[in-house]
Design a protein around this motif. Sequence first.
Motif, PDB file in Angstrom:
ATOM      1  N   LEU A 192     -32.260  69.123  29.540  1.00  0.00           N
ATOM      2  CA  LEU A 192     -31.644  68.606  30.535  1.00  0.00           C
ATOM      3  C   LEU A 192     -30.399  67.770  30.290  1.00  0.00           C
ATOM      4  O   LEU A 192     -29.318  67.554  31.406  1.00  0.00           O
ATOM      5  N   ASN A 193     -30.871  67.013  28.711  1.00  0.00           N
ATOM      6  CA  ASN A 193     -29.412  66.015  28.815  1.00  0.00           C
ATOM      7  C   ASN A 193     -28.258  66.748  27.782  1.00  0.00           C
ATOM      8  O   ASN A 193     -27.789  66.242  27.416  1.00  0.00           O
ATOM      9  N   ALA A 194     -28.692  67.911  26.876  1.00  0.00           N
ATOM     10  CA  ALA A 194     -27.720  69.120  26.520  1.00  0.00           C
ATOM     11  C   ALA A 194     -26.665  68.867  26.001  1.00  0.00           C
ATOM     12  O   ALA A 194     -26.063  68.875  24.816  1.00  0.00           O
ATOM     13  N   ALA A 195     -25.883  68.730  27.314  1.00  0.00           N
ATOM     14  CA  ALA A 195     -24.644  69.431  27.343  1.00  0.00           C
ATOM     15  C   ALA A 195     -23.379  67.464  27.036  1.00  0.00           C
ATOM     16  O   ALA A 195     -22.947  67.575  26.534  1.00  0.00           O
ATOM     17  N   LEU A 196     -24.684  66.572  27.692  1.00  0.00           N
ATOM     18  CA  LEU A 196     -24.381  65.368  26.965  1.00  0.00           C
ATOM     19  C   LEU A 196     -24.117  65.384  25.172  1.00  0.00           C
ATOM     20  O   LEU A 196     -23.096  63.884  25.293  1.00  0.00           O
ATOM     21  N   VAL A 197     -25.503  65.187  25.185  1.00  0.00           N
ATOM     22  CA  VAL A 197     -25.633  64.813  23.691  1.00  0.00           C
ATOM     23  C   VAL A 197     -24.850  65.760  22.780  1.00  0.00           C
ATOM     24  O   VAL A 197     -24.240  64.763  21.764  1.00  0.00           O
ATOM     25  N   ALA A 198     -24.352  67.145  23.012  1.00  0.00           N
ATOM     26  CA  ALA A 198     -23.640  67.934  22.776  1.00  0.00           C
ATOM     27  C   ALA A 198     -21.708  66.797  23.293  1.00  0.00           C
ATOM     28  O   ALA A 198     -20.925  67.643  22.608  1.00  0.00           O
ATOM     29  N   ASP A 199     -21.279  66.306  23.757  1.00  0.00           N
ATOM     30  CA  ASP A 199     -20.175  65.930  24.101  1.00  0.00           C
ATOM     31  C   ASP A 199     -20.215  64.278  22.819  1.00  0.00           C
ATOM     32  O   ASP A 199     -20.820  63.815  23.537  1.00  0.00           O
ATOM     33  N   PRO A 200     -18.993  64.569  21.972  1.00  0.00           N
ATOM     34  CA  PRO A 200     -18.907  63.308  21.470  1.00  0.00           C
ATOM     35  C   PRO A 200     -18.564  61.912  21.949  1.00  0.00           C
ATOM     36  O   PRO A 200     -18.997  60.504  21.486  1.00  0.00           O
ATOM     37  N   ALA A 201     -17.676  62.503  22.704  1.00  0.00           N
ATOM     38  CA  ALA A 201     -17.305  61.004  23.952  1.00  0.00           C
ATOM     39  C   ALA A 201     -18.535  60.455  25.018  1.00  0.00           C
ATOM     40  O   ALA A 201     -17.943  59.363  24.606  1.00  0.00           O
ATOM     41  N   PHE A 202     -18.858  61.358  25.210  1.00  0.00           N
ATOM     42  CA  PHE A 202     -20.167  60.645  26.033  1.00  0.00           C
ATOM     43  C   PHE A 202     -21.368  59.405  25.036  1.00  0.00           C
ATOM     44  O   PHE A 202     -21.512  59.099  25.015  1.00  0.00           O
ATOM     45  N   SER A 203     -21.046  60.539  23.717  1.00  0.00           N
ATOM     46  CA  SER A 203     -22.562  59.686  22.745  1.00  0.00           C
ATOM     47  C   SER A 203     -21.921  58.436  22.286  1.00  0.00           C
ATOM     48  O   SER A 203     -22.580  57.210  22.297  1.00  0.00           O
ATOM     49  N   ALA A 204     -20.715  58.414  22.631  1.00  0.00           N
ATOM     50  CA  ALA A 204     -19.899  57.355  21.410  1.00  0.00           C
ATOM     51  C   ALA A 204     -20.021  55.813  22.712  1.00  0.00           C
ATOM     52  O   ALA A 204     -20.496  55.124  22.280  1.00  0.00           O
ATOM     53  N   TRP A 205     -19.850  56.567  24.089  1.00  0.00           N
ATOM     54  CA  TRP A 205     -19.813  55.740  25.393  1.00  0.00           C
ATOM     55  C   TRP A 205     -21.374  55.455  25.123  1.00  0.00           C
ATOM     56  O   TRP A 205     -21.138  53.972  25.148  1.00  0.00           O
ATOM     57  N   LEU A 206     -22.668  55.906  25.174  1.00  0.00           N
ATOM     58  CA  LEU A 206     -23.327  55.512  25.710  1.00  0.00           C
ATOM     59  C   LEU A 206     -23.893  54.716  23.946  1.00  0.00           C
ATOM     60  O   LEU A 206     -24.830  53.641  23.948  1.00  0.00           O
ATOM     61  N   GLU A 207     -23.394  54.337  22.757  1.00  0.00           N
ATOM     62  CA  GLU A 207     -24.121  54.145  22.217  1.00  0.00           C
ATOM     63  C   GLU A 207     -23.627  53.010  21.528  1.00  0.00           C
ATOM     64  O   GLU A 207     -23.619  51.655  21.820  1.00  0.00           O
ATOM     65  N   LYS A 208     -22.334  52.849  22.444  1.00  0.00           N
ATOM     66  CA  LYS A 208     -21.792  51.798  22.361  1.00  0.00           C
ATOM     67  C   LYS A 208     -22.127  50.883  23.863  1.00  0.00           C
ATOM     68  O   LYS A 208     -22.357  49.361  23.752  1.00  0.00           O
ATOM     69  N   ARG A 209     -22.714  51.278  24.773  1.00  0.00           N
ATOM     70  CA  ARG A 209     -23.468  50.812  26.525  1.00  0.00           C
ATOM     71  C   ARG A 209     -24.738  50.704  25.881  1.00  0.00           C
ATOM     72  O   ARG A 209     -25.036  49.347  26.452  1.00  0.00           O
ATOM     73  N   THR A 210     -25.565  50.990  25.085  1.00  0.00           N
ATOM     74  CA  THR A 210     -26.939  50.842  25.100  1.00  0.00           C
ATOM     75  C   THR A 210     -26.584  50.019  23.715  1.00  0.00           C
ATOM     76  O   THR A 210     -26.318  50.453  22.800  1.00  0.00           O
ATOM     77  N   PRO A 211     -27.894  48.746  23.894  1.00  0.00           N
ATOM     78  CA  PRO A 211     -28.128  48.305  22.988  1.00  0.00           C
ATOM     79  C   PRO A 211     -28.665  48.378  21.750  1.00  0.00           C
ATOM     80  O   PRO A 211     -28.333  47.808  20.381  1.00  0.00           O
ATOM     81  N   ALA A 212     -29.589  48.731  21.896  1.00  0.00           N
ATOM     82  CA  ALA A 212     -30.611  50.166  21.004  1.00  0.00           C
ATOM     83  C   ALA A 212     -29.044  51.035  20.272  1.00  0.00           C
ATOM     84  O   ALA A 212     -29.740  50.998  18.945  1.00  0.00           O
ATOM     85  N   GLY A 213     -28.323  50.613  20.610  1.00  0.00           N
ATOM     86  CA  GLY A 213     -27.067  52.041  19.926  1.00  0.00           C
ATOM     87  C   GLY A 213     -27.127  53.446  19.693  1.00  0.00           C
ATOM     88  O   GLY A 213     -26.567  54.030  18.305  1.00  0.00           O
TER      89      GLY A 213
END
Length: 251
Positions: A192-213
């Motif tokens: 369901l999240n394949a497009a987001l996982v494949a998006d480097p910008a989104f993954s970088a945002w998520l890693e910064k936004r999520t305390p677990a990184g």
Amino acid sequence: MSLALFDLAGRRALVTGSSQGIGFALARGLAEAGAEVVLNGRDEAKLEAAAEKLGGVHTLAFDVTDHASTRSAVDRFEAEVGAIGILVNNAGMQHRAPLEDFPADAFERLMKTNIASVFNVGQAVARHMIRRGAGKIINIASVQTALARPSIAPYTATKGAVGNLTKGMATDWARYGLQCNAIAPGYFDTPLNAALVADPAFSAWLEKRTPAGRWGKVDELVGACIFLASDASSFVNGHVLYVDGGITASL
């Protein structure tokens, strides 16, 4: 003694939308904890392929958005195979578009797939659980039960509804011996999240936004599911359990 609280041997669990992703991971985890698993989906070929991977499971193909066919399938299974003691309402979909341009037909599909399905399957299974005086219902909510992001406002509305429907189920059905709770996953690496996982910008945002990184791994939802499906959660009712790496706890 304490480990025995988590043992699901002798119990039967129906997991909707379980041919892939989170549903498949939860079905596998419940089976490993001793439950007899029933896989559900609309695509019979995908369902059979998933069943072959797990082995020793049932398949029950029906459309969770169709109230009549859902009730018929559940009633038939209960009569011919046996009691469903655990229900995981996992079936869901996503559609991304700016709210001002969001297609009306996509909105309707989201409502049917993400909310009506929880009502349809929950009611069909609960009628049997109520008669037996016991049962576990676990609805799959989301961090979007509590938070919003651009382009997914209708999805956010559906997951907010799942959280409140869970509370309503507990309020109506706890008196009959049912425990009705929800798991709210954060951002997990799923189809369901394949497009987001494949998006480097989104993954970088998520890693910064999520305390677990990082993105969550679907197997990290299994423990929460086993807890809510087992005797360990016998006095937990109407609760939404966030499994999100801390994203809802942090600004």
